[in-house]
Design a protein around this motif. Structure first.
Motif, mmCIF file in Angstrom:
data_model
loop_
_atom_site.group_PDB
_atom_site.id
_atom_site.type_symbol
_atom_site.label_atom_id
_atom_site.label_comp_id
_atom_site.label_asym_id
_atom_site.label_seq_id
_atom_site.Cartn_x
_atom_site.Cartn_y
_atom_site.Cartn_z
ATOM 1 N N UNK A 1 0.824 -1.208 0.000
ATOM 2 C CA UNK A 1 0.000 0.000 0.000
ATOM 3 C C UNK A 1 0.861 1.261 0.000
ATOM 4 N N UNK A 2 1.901 1.244 -0.825
ATOM 5 C CA UNK A 2 2.738 2.424 -0.989
ATOM 6 C C UNK A 2 3.855 2.592 0.017
ATOM 7 N N UNK A 3 3.952 1.688 1.007
ATOM 8 C CA UNK A 3 4.985 1.796 2.034
ATOM 9 C C UNK A 3 6.023 0.701 1.815
ATOM 10 N N UNK A 4 7.291 1.098 1.746
ATOM 11 C CA UNK A 4 8.372 0.144 1.554
ATOM 12 C C UNK A 4 8.797 -0.477 2.866
ATOM 13 N N UNK A 5 8.973 -1.795 2.860
ATOM 14 C CA UNK A 5 9.475 -2.530 4.020
ATOM 15 C C UNK A 5 10.883 -3.024 3.703
ATOM 16 N N UNK A 6 11.799 -2.909 4.679
ATOM 17 C CA UNK A 6 13.163 -3.348 4.447
ATOM 18 C C UNK A 6 13.860 -2.432 3.469
ATOM 19 N N UNK A 7 14.486 -3.014 2.454
ATOM 20 C CA UNK A 7 15.130 -2.240 1.391
ATOM 21 C C UNK A 7 14.107 -2.066 0.273
ATOM 22 N N UNK A 8 13.622 -0.883 0.086
ATOM 23 C CA UNK A 8 12.603 -0.671 -0.948
ATOM 24 C C UNK A 8 12.798 0.697 -1.573
ATOM 25 N N UNK A 9 12.611 0.765 -2.873
ATOM 26 C CA UNK A 9 12.710 2.037 -3.570
ATOM 27 C C UNK A 9 11.386 2.781 -3.516
ATOM 28 N N UNK A 10 11.476 4.078 -3.636
ATOM 29 C CA UNK A 10 10.256 4.879 -3.680
ATOM 30 C C UNK A 10 9.787 4.940 -5.129
ATOM 31 N N UNK A 11 8.710 4.264 -5.410
ATOM 32 C CA UNK A 11 8.193 4.189 -6.772
ATOM 33 C C UNK A 11 6.771 4.736 -6.808
ATOM 34 N N UNK A 12 6.380 5.202 -7.982
ATOM 35 C CA UNK A 12 5.028 5.768 -8.091
ATOM 36 C C UNK A 12 3.986 4.663 -8.019
ATOM 37 N N UNK A 13 2.795 5.039 -7.585
ATOM 38 C CA UNK A 13 1.678 4.100 -7.567
ATOM 39 C C UNK A 13 1.199 3.875 -8.989
ATOM 40 N N UNK A 14 0.735 2.667 -9.246
ATOM 41 C CA UNK A 14 0.267 2.343 -10.591
ATOM 42 C C UNK A 14 -0.616 1.115 -10.569
ATOM 43 N N UNK A 15 -0.517 0.285 -11.597
ATOM 44 C CA UNK A 15 -1.440 -0.841 -11.755
ATOM 45 C C UNK A 15 -0.718 -2.190 -11.834
ATOM 46 N N UNK A 16 0.589 -2.222 -11.532
ATOM 47 C CA UNK A 16 1.373 -3.459 -11.640
ATOM 48 C C UNK A 16 1.717 -3.964 -10.245
ATOM 49 N N UNK A 17 1.368 -5.225 -9.981
ATOM 50 C CA UNK A 17 1.699 -5.851 -8.704
ATOM 51 C C UNK A 17 2.766 -6.917 -8.899
ATOM 52 N N UNK A 18 3.621 -7.091 -7.891
ATOM 53 C CA UNK A 18 4.718 -8.043 -8.002
ATOM 54 C C UNK A 18 4.700 -9.049 -6.858
ATOM 55 N N UNK A 19 5.048 -10.291 -7.195
ATOM 56 C CA UNK A 19 5.320 -11.327 -6.195
ATOM 57 C C UNK A 19 6.719 -11.830 -6.496
ATOM 58 N N UNK A 20 7.633 -11.704 -5.531
ATOM 59 C CA UNK A 20 9.032 -11.967 -5.835
ATOM 60 C C UNK A 20 9.722 -12.778 -4.749
ATOM 61 N N UNK A 21 10.371 -13.860 -5.175
ATOM 62 C CA UNK A 21 11.219 -14.640 -4.272
ATOM 63 C C UNK A 21 12.641 -14.105 -4.344
ATOM 64 N N UNK A 22 12.752 -12.802 -4.398
ATOM 65 C CA UNK A 22 14.041 -12.135 -4.525
ATOM 66 C C UNK A 22 13.873 -10.672 -4.177
ATOM 67 N N UNK A 23 14.635 -10.199 -3.175
ATOM 68 C CA UNK A 23 14.526 -8.796 -2.791
ATOM 69 C C UNK A 23 15.061 -7.854 -3.840
ATOM 70 N N UNK A 24 16.293 -8.102 -4.300
ATOM 71 C CA UNK A 24 16.852 -7.197 -5.306
ATOM 72 C C UNK A 24 16.177 -7.377 -6.656
ATOM 73 N N UNK A 25 15.646 -8.559 -6.922
ATOM 74 C CA UNK A 25 14.863 -8.736 -8.146
ATOM 75 C C UNK A 25 13.627 -7.863 -8.122
ATOM 76 N N UNK A 26 12.947 -7.825 -6.971
ATOM 77 C CA UNK A 26 11.774 -6.964 -6.826
ATOM 78 C C UNK A 26 12.177 -5.503 -6.970
ATOM 79 N N UNK A 27 13.316 -5.125 -6.368
ATOM 80 C CA UNK A 27 13.756 -3.738 -6.475
ATOM 81 C C UNK A 27 14.102 -3.366 -7.913
#
Length: 587
Positions: free
Chosen positions: A178-204
């Protein structure tokens, strides 16, 4: 006369940030030549040895012991430095304005009843117990801690699934809820794409690239690197896919993982085909049946996943199904800058998935690449602290992070390794990732850029050229100031890319042209049923309880998310027998 002094504190626990600060403070004292402050694991003792700080006394330390080592000009300076340890340890970071710090999760939950999440970053052998407490309190878990056993991970995720809760992790470095980064997270704009990632840097990498391409993110759900293994059976990935499938704001879903179990991959793809939305799949190293199967779009790299997701989101918005052509540029290699004998590539990564993707890409260019996370066992480094031939090292692996801050937050180990590689006359190219965002180092380029300039100057003095290629993972809205980071790195002489794929391919083409030896040949159940997680977890204003690294609380507060820091200490003073008794009593 130079002397080395050691102090060992048995069974002591301190936040890794505090240990980093103590090491730097000691090293800056008058008469101190170098300092080491680590937990007494075997890997950390090896690192002390590399810096000539491992004494016979330090060798006696065990994993739960705090080891403080100083090398000084004389004994008086060493003793004076050790005499200041307690004072330096009390200088806690001042970023958290919290009058009272609860000592238990129960107290913290009473103070912040709206908290839906508990962030956990305590040492691995304590982390599972804290996570179980959080689940018993009905909280979702962001489990950053590594060194959690596979048995504990599967038990925690099954417990969460039965309760309709999420356990993201262990070893989960990144999430966006919901727009809040947990751990290491970049500040990205809100949009319509959701991600499920078994990789932190891959998600970033993917979320940052989507932002750079003009797209935006609804949520980014991490799972931990072992989630898609046969043993864990993708419990969290299935829950995340189900959540985003039901989320009306998410129009395109991206699935990211290092090589999954083939059975688990097939079952997860079957579930994705029922999502009712386009799903972009980047299972790194997985051979897809086709470029597209029904609503599944298979990506060839993290960059390609971001590109496909952004195009699909744009197509849905504009009702235009046309595709954009992607052309790989051919770089000017300028081989005449290098001295005879320079031919090797060394990658020093903080992001595990970026390192793993680099290994996969480099298969197109090099006969063999050695690593501590090798594609083939024959290419495993004999010693992770010493490179051989072409080498990619993931410095965020467990062996480097027990009792030591993650390299996204502490550049010390990478800087030392960079200087080590620069001293090798056969090294031509060094690859570095610089991961920005909440939770990461507040100004990584301020430390890395001078080290890069020094390494390149050292090579030049030896009549050589050192090509340093950096991948900056971030956005223009990150707190580190993306443009300022790039400027510092370029001023130090580094080549800066925002694409891991582009950076690695450039490096691969360069070293292939310098060195072209013969390529070595490579060595030759049912899904867990889960209870649906309430969609409200994605849409309620995020509030959290943090147990561990205080920087995570600071990141939440900086994003205007209510957060409580728990003043955690190992239960029963770290006594494992007493801990086991306490755990049985709670059950």
């Amino acid at each position: 006369m130079a002397t080395t002094r050691v102090e060992i504190r048995r069974g002591a626990y301190y936040d890794s940030v505090v240990l980093m600060q103590l090491q730097r403070s000691l090293a800056a004292l008058p008469g101190i030549e170098d300092a080491g402050v680590v937990m007494g694991t075997e890997a950390n003792k090896d690192i002390l040895a590399q810096s000539d700080l491992l004494t016979a006394e330090a060798q006696t330390a065990v994993a739960d012991d705090l080891v403080i080592v100083v090398r000084a000009e004389d004994d008086a300076a060493a003793q004076a430095a050790l005499g200041q340890v307690d004072e330096l340890l009390t200088r806690r970071r001042g970023g958290i304005e919290q009058e009272y710090r609860p000592r238990s999760l129960e107290s913290a939950a009473q103070m912040l009843p709206d908290a839906q999440w508990v962030l956990i970053s305590v040492p691995g052998h304590y982390a599972a117990g804290v996570a179980r407490q959080a689940l018993r309190l009905g909280k979702n878990v962001f489990l950053y801690s590594d060194n959690v056993s596979l048995d504990d991970e599967t038990a925690l995720k099954r417990m969460a699934a039965e309760k309709g809760l999420l356990v993201m992790g262990p070893d989960c470095g990144t999430a966006i809820v919901n727009g809040v980064g947990l751990g290491f997270a970049n500040r990205v704009r809100r949009g319509t794409i959701g991600l499920v990632a078994a990789s932190g840097t891959g998600l970033q990498q993917v979320s940052a690239r989507i932002h750079q391409l003009g797209g935006g993110i609804t949520h980014g759900l991490g799972t931990g690197g072992r989630d898609l293994s046969q043993a864990v059976d993708a419990v969290t990935a299935r829950q995340g896919l189900d959540l985003l499938s039901r989320d009306p704001e998410t129009q395109v879903i991206v699935l990211i993982s290092k090589p999954p179990s083939s059975r688990v991959a097939d079952e997860l793809l079957t579930a994705a085909r029922s999502a009712g939305k386009p799903v972009v799949v980047d299972f790194i190293g997985y051979s897809p049946p086709a470029r597209q199967v029904d609503n599944l779009h298979f990506a060839t790299s993290l960059d390609d996943a971001a590109d496909l997701a952004t195009q699909l989101a744009t197509s849905i918005r504009d009702a235009d199904l046309s595709k954009l052509d992607r052309v790989e540029p051919t770089p000017d290699l300028k081989l005449n800058r290098f001295a005879p004998g320079q031919r090797y590539l060394r990658g020093l990564f903080s992001g595990g998935t970026l390192a793993y993707e680099a290994l996969l890409i480099l298969q197109d260019y090099l006969p063999a690449v050695y690593s501590n996370i090798p594609l083939h066992e024959e290419c495993r480094l004999a010693n992770s602290l010493i490179s051989q031939a072409h080498t990619i090292v993931d410095l965020g692996e467990d062996e480097f992070t027990v009792g030591r801050l993650h390299p996204m937050m502490d550049n010390d180990l990478r800087i030392r390794r960079l200087q080590q590689e620069a001293g090798d006359p056969e090294v031509a190219v060094v690859l570095l990732d610089v991961v920005l965002g909440y939770g990461s180092h507040p100004d990584p380029a301020s430390e890395l850029a001078p080290a890069i300039a020094q390494a390149r100057a050292r090579a030049e003095e030896a009549g050589q050229h050192l090509e340093v290629v950096t991948i900056v993972v971030g956005t223009d809205e990150d707190p580190q100031d993306f443009d300022a980071q790039v400027r510092q790195l370029k001023a130090a002489g580094a080549r800066v890319e925002t694409s891991n794929d582009a950076a690695v391919r450039y490096a691969g083409q360069l070293v292939r042209a310098l060195d072209q030896p013969l390529r070595k040949a490579a060595p030759e159940t049912g899904a867990e049923s889960v209870r649906s997680v309430d969609l409200a977890v994605l849409h309620q204003p995020l509030a959290a309880i943090n147990v561990g690294l205080e920087s995570f609380t600071e990141s939440l507060i900086a994003q205007d998310a209510p957060a409580i820091q728990v003043d955690w200490q190992p239960p029963a003073g770290g006594n494992e027998k007493l801990m086991a008794i306490l755990e049985r009593m709670k059950r």
